[in-house]
Motif scaffolding. Structure first.
Motif, PDB file in Angstrom:
ATOM      1  N   GLU B  82       0.649  -1.117   0.016  1.00 33.32           N
ATOM      2  CA  GLU B  82       0.069   0.173   0.222  1.00 33.32           C
ATOM      3  C   GLU B  82       1.076   1.065   0.160  1.00 33.32           C
ATOM      4  OE1 GLU B  82      -2.812  -0.054   3.327  1.00 33.32           O
ATOM      5  OE2 GLU B  82      -2.336  -2.128   3.301  1.00 33.32           O
ATOM      6  N   THR B  83       0.200   2.434  -0.135  1.00 35.04           N
ATOM      7  CA  THR B  83       1.065   3.486  -0.120  1.00 35.04           C
ATOM      8  C   THR B  83       0.504   4.446   1.094  1.00 35.04           C
ATOM      9  OG1 THR B  83       1.346   3.674  -2.326  1.00 35.04           O
ATOM     10  CG2 THR B  83       1.630   5.756  -1.209  1.00 35.04           C
ATOM     11  N   PHE B  84       1.372   4.648   1.997  1.00 35.40           N
ATOM     12  CA  PHE B  84       1.095   5.567   3.231  1.00 35.40           C
ATOM     13  C   PHE B  84       1.617   6.811   3.183  1.00 35.40           C
ATOM     14  CE2 PHE B  84       1.309   1.063   5.000  1.00 35.40           C
ATOM     15  CZ  PHE B  84       0.250   1.311   5.814  1.00 35.40           C
ATOM     16  N   HIS B  85       0.797   8.082   3.108  1.00 36.60           N
ATOM     17  CA  HIS B  85       1.361   9.380   2.637  1.00 36.60           C
ATOM     18  C   HIS B  85       1.836   9.878   4.125  1.00 36.60           C
ATOM     19  CE1 HIS B  85      -0.858  10.300  -1.083  1.00 36.60           C
ATOM     20  NE2 HIS B  85      -0.517   8.940  -1.067  1.00 36.60           N
ATOM     21  N   THR B  86       2.967  10.396   4.040  1.00 37.66           N
ATOM     22  CA  THR B  86       3.495  10.904   5.215  1.00 37.66           C
ATOM     23  C   THR B  86       3.935  12.158   5.091  1.00 37.66           C
ATOM     24  OG1 THR B  86       5.933  10.145   4.806  1.00 37.66           O
ATOM     25  CG2 THR B  86       4.671   8.591   5.775  1.00 37.66           C
ATOM     26  N   ILE B  87       3.819  12.949   6.448  1.00 39.75           N
ATOM     27  CA  ILE B  87       4.512  14.458   6.258  1.00 39.75           C
ATOM     28  C   ILE B  87       5.576  14.350   7.468  1.00 39.75           C
ATOM     29  CG2 ILE B  87       2.530  15.606   5.356  1.00 39.75           C
ATOM     30  CD1 ILE B  87       1.890  16.441   8.360  1.00 39.75           C
ATOM     31  N   ILE B  88       6.765  14.981   7.127  1.00 36.56           N
ATOM     32  CA  ILE B  88       7.890  15.415   8.018  1.00 36.56           C
ATOM     33  C   ILE B  88       7.468  16.560   8.823  1.00 36.56           C
ATOM     34  CG2 ILE B  88      10.102  15.728   8.381  1.00 36.56           C
ATOM     35  CD1 ILE B  88      10.586  13.747   6.052  1.00 36.56           C
ATOM     36  N   VAL B  89       7.479  16.654  10.249  1.00 36.55           N
ATOM     37  CA  VAL B  89       7.220  17.777  10.828  1.00 36.55           C
ATOM     38  C   VAL B  89       8.734  18.119  11.370  1.00 36.55           C
ATOM     39  CG1 VAL B  89       6.062  19.537  12.497  1.00 36.55           C
ATOM     40  CG2 VAL B  89       4.950  17.547  11.107  1.00 36.55           C
ATOM     41  N   GLY B  90       9.590  19.055  10.938  1.00 41.59           N
ATOM     42  CA  GLY B  90      10.781  19.317  11.716  1.00 41.59           C
ATOM     43  C   GLY B  90      11.666  19.262  10.677  1.00 41.59           C
ATOM     44  N   ARG B 107       9.098   1.009   0.581  1.00 43.01           N
ATOM     45  CA  ARG B 107       8.504   0.205   1.415  1.00 43.01           C
ATOM     46  C   ARG B 107       6.919   0.845   1.387  1.00 43.01           C
ATOM     47  NH1 ARG B 107      12.426  -2.261   1.502  1.00 43.01           N
ATOM     48  NH2 ARG B 107      13.983  -3.156   3.408  1.00 43.01           N
ATOM     49  N   GLY B 108       6.757   1.670   0.526  1.00 40.52           N
ATOM     50  CA  GLY B 108       5.341   2.238   0.599  1.00 40.52           C
ATOM     51  C   GLY B 108       5.209   3.573   1.145  1.00 40.52           C
ATOM     52  N   PHE B 109       6.141   4.259   1.936  1.00 44.85           N
ATOM     53  CA  PHE B 109       5.970   5.229   2.635  1.00 44.85           C
ATOM     54  C   PHE B 109       6.380   6.646   2.065  1.00 44.85           C
ATOM     55  CE2 PHE B 109       6.521   1.764   5.362  1.00 44.85           C
ATOM     56  CZ  PHE B 109       5.391   1.925   6.376  1.00 44.85           C
ATOM     57  N   LYS B 110       5.531   7.310   1.474  1.00 45.31           N
ATOM     58  CA  LYS B 110       5.745   8.504   0.551  1.00 45.31           C
ATOM     59  C   LYS B 110       5.655   9.840   1.364  1.00 45.31           C
ATOM     60  CE  LYS B 110       3.823  10.397  -3.715  1.00 45.31           C
ATOM     61  NZ  LYS B 110       5.207  10.614  -4.454  1.00 45.31           N
ATOM     62  N   VAL B 111       6.746  10.725   1.244  1.00 45.12           N
ATOM     63  CA  VAL B 111       6.579  12.064   2.012  1.00 45.12           C
ATOM     64  C   VAL B 111       5.955  12.813   0.998  1.00 45.12           C
ATOM     65  CG1 VAL B 111       8.115  13.644   2.705  1.00 45.12           C
ATOM     66  CG2 VAL B 111       8.800  11.502   3.017  1.00 45.12           C
ATOM     67  N   VAL B 112       4.877  13.574   1.522  1.00 47.82           N
ATOM     68  CA  VAL B 112       3.931  14.331   0.577  1.00 47.82           C
ATOM     69  C   VAL B 112       4.103  15.765   1.244  1.00 47.82           C
ATOM     70  CG1 VAL B 112       2.385  12.699  -0.214  1.00 47.82           C
ATOM     71  CG2 VAL B 112       1.843  13.864   2.080  1.00 47.82           C
ATOM     72  N   GLY B 149       2.464  11.110  10.439  1.00 50.05           N
ATOM     73  CA  GLY B 149       3.281  12.096  10.747  1.00 50.05           C
ATOM     74  C   GLY B 149       4.820  11.765  11.388  1.00 50.05           C
ATOM     75  N   ILE B 150       5.550  12.140  10.766  1.00 48.88           N
ATOM     76  CA  ILE B 150       7.240  12.087  11.245  1.00 48.88           C
ATOM     77  C   ILE B 150       7.254  13.089  12.152  1.00 48.88           C
ATOM     78  CG2 ILE B 150       9.326  11.274  10.815  1.00 48.88           C
ATOM     79  CD1 ILE B 150       8.573   9.974   8.103  1.00 48.88           C
ATOM     80  N   LEU B 151       7.902  12.938  13.424  1.00 44.36           N
ATOM     81  CA  LEU B 151       8.078  14.175  14.365  1.00 44.36           C
ATOM     82  C   LEU B 151       9.462  14.300  14.487  1.00 44.36           C
ATOM     83  CD1 LEU B 151       5.446  13.351  17.049  1.00 44.36           C
ATOM     84  CD2 LEU B 151       5.333  15.123  15.393  1.00 44.36           C
ATOM     85  N   THR B 152      10.196  15.148  13.947  1.00 45.74           N
ATOM     86  CA  THR B 152      11.571  15.470  13.951  1.00 45.74           C
ATOM     87  C   THR B 152      11.847  16.734  14.543  1.00 45.74           C
ATOM     88  OG1 THR B 152      11.552  15.714  11.759  1.00 45.74           O
ATOM     89  CG2 THR B 152      12.673  13.691  12.553  1.00 45.74           C
ATOM     90  N   VAL B 153      10.955  17.288  15.656  1.00 54.05           N
ATOM     91  CA  VAL B 153      11.154  18.503  15.807  1.00 54.05           C
ATOM     92  C   VAL B 153      11.554  18.526  17.401  1.00 54.05           C
ATOM     93  CG1 VAL B 153       8.677  19.309  15.213  1.00 54.05           C
ATOM     94  CG2 VAL B 153       8.537  18.101  17.212  1.00 54.05           C
ATOM     95  N   PRO B 154      12.254  19.697  18.090  1.00 50.67           N
ATOM     96  CA  PRO B 154      12.932  19.674  19.303  1.00 50.67           C
ATOM     97  C   PRO B 154      12.062  18.969  20.343  1.00 50.67           C
ATOM     98  CG  PRO B 154      13.009  21.705  18.322  1.00 50.67           C
ATOM     99  CD  PRO B 154      12.092  21.019  17.378  1.00 50.67           C
ATOM    100  N   TYR B 155      12.608  18.322  21.282  1.00 49.46           N
ATOM    101  CA  TYR B 155      12.087  17.345  22.505  1.00 49.46           C
ATOM    102  C   TYR B 155      10.815  18.322  22.917  1.00 49.46           C
ATOM    103  CZ  TYR B 155      12.371  14.708  26.674  1.00 49.46           C
ATOM    104  OH  TYR B 155      11.839  13.803  27.706  1.00 49.46           O
ATOM    105  N   ASP B 156      11.234  19.367  23.412  1.00 48.76           N
ATOM    106  CA  ASP B 156      10.145  20.146  24.206  1.00 48.76           C
ATOM    107  C   ASP B 156       8.633  20.303  23.551  1.00 48.76           C
ATOM    108  OD1 ASP B 156      11.847  20.242  26.186  1.00 48.76           O
ATOM    109  OD2 ASP B 156      12.414  22.402  26.019  1.00 48.76           O
ATOM    110  N   GLN B 157       8.968  20.447  21.993  1.00 47.52           N
ATOM    111  CA  GLN B 157       7.684  20.644  21.192  1.00 47.52           C
ATOM    112  C   GLN B 157       7.049  19.441  20.868  1.00 47.52           C
ATOM    113  OE1 GLN B 157       9.300  23.337  18.123  1.00 47.52           O
ATOM    114  NE2 GLN B 157      10.477  24.219  19.823  1.00 47.52           N
TER     115      GLN B 157
END
Lengths: 216, 216
Positions: B82-90, B107-112, B149-157
């Motif tokens: 399948e295709t999973f639509h992902t966003i990266i925050v950070g 592997r089906g994980f597409k960054v949109v 949602g892929i979370l690569t924001v600072p720890y506190d946020q």
């Protein structure tokens, strides 16, 4: 201290205890019962008592654990207060991200060298460290203390680079290629499987959706 | 297929089966016994039979497993086709590294979409995708399908951003902050703990050194 052999399952949970205890210390909490810790960590209290017993057991009946001494003990066991010298082999996107990740240095993992073959990055600096050509790897390791090699090279090259590092005497390898790296040498290896984690997430997502669908 | 509920421990091993079976397919191996697979994967044969039984069990006495059908079945369970639509925050170093990691898309994980607050990166493109200001997150998620949602924001946020994504209907979160993220919402979360893995490596390294010292 009369140290029992600690099982790998317990070892893998230690960084988690480390993180929770660190947070408790920051909150000014000086003691905690296994029950409270259990609720925060989502582990059973008996598991916690069993885990912490493995390396001495500081819990006292009716008092609980002294947060600071438990934190210090786990820090010592994990070697967080030591400095491990690491090199990064492969200065692509992941190598660069790891070189720039300040959290590792806080935990005692200091990047002392970065290597690549790509002329576009060799000679540039990442987080203040010059990227050297991989041809200089042998010389560098002979002249510098290197405890850990971080492998962020392409998949096909991973086993050969790992083998080379091991032959040069690097005793710890942190591998980012999606394979279970194994070597004949006397080295320790931690494989990071980012794609595995993402696939598990995809599975859980589908499973939740199917569950919700069958509810409606 | 009459699906049993598959335990999380088995789920976590599925990507590993996926990788090994993929390699076998590439080598042209069409069938394999649980014993052979066990030797390659360093899991007991009985564990393998038990795991694979959980979702149908294709092993046949005296024949073993058909590699291709087992691979296909595991691929289906994992949702790899399948295709999973992902966003990266950070869009810091780690966010950029993940945006550039081609293996996920395979592997089906597409960054949109990619989001950040830093004016130095907003408006630039990473792997062909424009980095948008995080103020546009709500609008983007309303107009586009976003599974993860892929979370690569600072720890506190991290908790606040995670909560925001969940409220906007994002059902899967892949968290890179060194915390066990938990939310009240009906979302699935995978926490990646890079520092934990590195600390385990540090422990094993010390342990091996002590063992070798006591031998000499």
């Amino acid at each position: 201290m009369n140290k029992k052999k600690i099982s790998i399952a317990v070892i893998k949970r230690l960084p988690r205890y480390y993180r929770y205890l660190y947070d408790l210390l920051k909150l000014g909490i000086t003691r905690i019962s296994s029950k409270e810790l259990s609720e925060r960590m989502n582990i059973t209290a008996s598991q916690i008592r069993q885990d912490l017993n493995c390396f001495g057991g500081f819990g006292q009946q009716g008092y609980g654990y002294n947060v600071e001494s438990l934190f210090n003990e786990i820090s010592n066991i994990l070697g967080v207060n030591e400095t491990f010298h690491t090199i990064i082999v492969g200065a692509g996107h992941m190598g660069q991200a790891l070189a720039n990740y300040g959290n590792f240095e806080k935990r005692g993992f200091k990047v002392v060298g970065i290597f690549d073959v790509n002329p576009a990055v060799v000679g540039t600096a990442i987080n203040g460290i010059e990227v050297l050509h991989i041809d200089k790897l042998d010389e560098f390791i002979k002249q510098n203390k290197v405890d850990i090699g971080i492998l962020t090279v392409p998949y096909d090259q991973t086993p050969a680079v790992a083998d080379r590092l091991a032959r040069l005497g690097v005793k710890g390898l942190w591998n980012f290629s999606p394979m279970d790296l194994e070597l004949e040498h006397d080295v320790v290896i931690e494989n990071v499987h980012l794609s595995d984690s993402l696939m598990v997430l995809g599975y859980k997502l589908n499973e939740m959706r199917n569950r919700n669908k069958s509810k409606n």
